[in-house]
Scaffold this motif. Structure first.
Motif, PDB file in Angstrom:
ATOM      1  N   ILE A  46      11.115  12.226 -41.444  1.00 53.51           N
ATOM      2  CA  ILE A  46      11.562  13.536 -41.214  1.00 53.51           C
ATOM      3  C   ILE A  46      13.609  13.265 -41.085  1.00 53.51           C
ATOM      4  O   ILE A  46      13.822  14.454 -40.816  1.00 53.51           O
ATOM      5  N   ASP A  47      13.608  12.450 -40.138  1.00 55.09           N
ATOM      6  CA  ASP A  47      14.990  12.316 -39.667  1.00 55.09           C
ATOM      7  C   ASP A  47      16.042  12.810 -41.011  1.00 55.09           C
ATOM      8  O   ASP A  47      16.911  13.391 -40.951  1.00 55.09           O
ATOM      9  N   LEU A  48      15.684  11.733 -42.187  1.00 56.74           N
ATOM     10  CA  LEU A  48      16.163  11.966 -43.303  1.00 56.74           C
ATOM     11  C   LEU A  48      16.213  12.942 -44.455  1.00 56.74           C
ATOM     12  O   LEU A  48      17.203  13.448 -45.176  1.00 56.74           O
ATOM     13  N   HIS A  49      14.753  13.772 -44.198  1.00 54.10           N
ATOM     14  CA  HIS A  49      14.331  15.054 -45.016  1.00 54.10           C
ATOM     15  C   HIS A  49      15.564  16.239 -44.091  1.00 54.10           C
ATOM     16  O   HIS A  49      15.737  17.477 -44.753  1.00 54.10           O
ATOM     17  N   TRP A  50      15.428  15.853 -42.968  1.00 52.66           N
ATOM     18  CA  TRP A  50      16.114  17.634 -42.231  1.00 52.66           C
ATOM     19  C   TRP A  50      16.423  17.035 -41.190  1.00 52.66           C
ATOM     20  O   TRP A  50      17.698  18.489 -40.917  1.00 52.66           O
ATOM     21  N   HIS A  51      17.767  15.595 -41.851  1.00 54.15           N
ATOM     22  CA  HIS A  51      18.937  16.083 -40.726  1.00 54.15           C
ATOM     23  C   HIS A  51      18.878  15.658 -39.555  1.00 54.15           C
ATOM     24  O   HIS A  51      19.460  16.399 -38.844  1.00 54.15           O
ATOM     25  N   VAL A  52      17.624  15.176 -38.655  1.00 53.92           N
ATOM     26  CA  VAL A  52      17.443  15.440 -37.828  1.00 53.92           C
ATOM     27  C   VAL A  52      17.666  14.697 -36.660  1.00 53.92           C
ATOM     28  O   VAL A  52      17.765  12.752 -37.525  1.00 53.92           O
ATOM     29  N   ASP A  53      18.815  14.047 -35.910  1.00 49.21           N
ATOM     30  CA  ASP A  53      19.071  13.057 -35.200  1.00 49.21           C
ATOM     31  C   ASP A  53      18.061  12.296 -34.510  1.00 49.21           C
ATOM     32  O   ASP A  53      16.859  13.034 -34.015  1.00 49.21           O
ATOM     33  N   ALA A  54      18.306  10.623 -34.264  1.00 50.55           N
ATOM     34  CA  ALA A  54      16.732   9.946 -34.351  1.00 50.55           C
ATOM     35  C   ALA A  54      16.939   9.978 -32.713  1.00 50.55           C
ATOM     36  O   ALA A  54      15.738   9.718 -32.536  1.00 50.55           O
ATOM     37  N   ARG A  55      17.716  10.596 -31.794  1.00 52.57           N
ATOM     38  CA  ARG A  55      17.399  10.729 -30.471  1.00 52.57           C
ATOM     39  C   ARG A  55      16.709  11.994 -30.156  1.00 52.57           C
ATOM     40  O   ARG A  55      15.995  12.039 -28.743  1.00 52.57           O
ATOM     41  N   GLU A  56      16.467  12.928 -31.013  1.00 53.89           N
ATOM     42  CA  GLU A  56      16.175  14.294 -30.963  1.00 53.89           C
ATOM     43  C   GLU A  56      14.220  13.899 -30.439  1.00 53.89           C
ATOM     44  O   GLU A  56      13.515  13.262 -31.370  1.00 53.89           O
ATOM     45  N   ARG A  57      14.573  14.188 -28.834  1.00 50.91           N
ATOM     46  CA  ARG A  57      12.197  14.153 -28.968  1.00 50.91           C
ATOM     47  C   ARG A  57      11.808  14.883 -29.412  1.00 50.91           C
ATOM     48  O   ARG A  57      10.920  14.881 -30.058  1.00 50.91           O
ATOM     49  N   TYR A  58      11.779  16.539 -29.370  1.00 51.40           N
ATOM     50  CA  TYR A  58      11.467  17.431 -30.180  1.00 51.40           C
ATOM     51  C   TYR A  58      12.091  17.654 -32.346  1.00 51.40           C
ATOM     52  O   TYR A  58      12.171  18.559 -32.235  1.00 51.40           O
ATOM     53  N   ALA A  59      11.664  16.131 -32.970  1.00 49.85           N
ATOM     54  CA  ALA A  59      11.338  16.053 -34.376  1.00 49.85           C
ATOM     55  C   ALA A  59      11.738  17.899 -35.321  1.00 49.85           C
ATOM     56  O   ALA A  59      11.892  17.892 -36.154  1.00 49.85           O
TER      57      ALA A  59
END
Length: 241
Positions: A46-59
């Protein structure tokens, strides 16, 4: 597509396990050991695909997700906690009843359906997951086609399944069922798919495989990501371009 892929015997087998699906020491104990590792892989993708910060709780905030072969909600609930609008579908009505009851007890709004994926109202989802399911359906290629039909443009699909190797036959089928680590009759080794076979099905449905990882036993944690694919593996796929 409107394929019927449910194997009634498989649905009955897993439906009979519904009552203690959420018991980490019950008949689904192996799933409880697998789930944290699968979740870690899903979160990484998810983080890689949508460029989400790994610290984001609501990814998954603002996104939709469907878990196909959801059982009693062991994966659907963590996806909901990540902020997704989650739908779960399973072949066994008993599992869906248990999933609805557990989600209600957790205060989670998850939409659950029992029956064929093809029978659901027309909709696509940003995230499509199906864990340890493709080896239980009557027509794996048709099932993958149905999953692809539910994947939205720009979406992400994640699958996991046992590999068809001599190691998996010895350890996942013969040894694990003999000692009671998984209920007898859970696995049919002949239905296991090699990574190359599953990749070919995904590509046949128009998808592109973007990642693959082994899921192997660990003395310290039960299971770990990476390393050998001889027993089990995970795949991530998307629409090309």
């Amino acid at each position: 597509m409107n394929a019927a892929t449910i194997n009634p015997q498989e649905a009955a087998h897993f439906g009979a396990l519904a009552a203690d699906w959420w018991d980490p020491h019950g008949s689904s104990a192996m799933l409880h050991k697998l789930n944290p590792v699968r979740l870690a892989y899903i979160r990484d993708q998810i983080d890689l695909h949508w460029h989400v910060d790994a610290r984001e709780r609501y990814a998954l905030a603002g996104r939709s997700a469907i878990d196909v072969g959801c059982g009693a909600g062991l994966l659907a609930e963590p996806l909901a906690r990540m902020g997704a609008a989650v739908t779960g579908v399973d072949a066994a009505p008993e599992n869906i009843a248990a999933a609805k009851a557990h989600a209600a007890g957790q205060g989670l709004a998850i939409t659950y359906h029992a029956g064929e994926l093809a029978a659901l109202p027309a909709a696509t989802f940003d995230l499509v997951t199906s864990m340890e399911v493709v080896e239980h359906v009557t027509d794996p290629a048709a099932f993958i086609g149905e999953l692809a039909a539910r994947l939205a443009p720009g979406g992400l699909m994640i699958l996991s399944t046992p590999n068809r190797t001599m190691w998996s036959k010895l350890l996942l089928v013969e040894a694990a069922e003999r000692v009671g680590a998984v209920p007898r009759g859970t696995h049919d080794w002949d239905q296991f798919l090699k990574p190359e076979e599953l990749t070919e099905m995904l590509e046949g449905a128009g998808l592109e495989v973007i990642d693959r990882s082994g899921l192997s036993p660990s003395a310290a944690k039960g299971f770990k990501l990476g390393g050998s694919e001889a027993l089990n593996y995970l795949l991530a796929a998307r629409w090309p371009g």
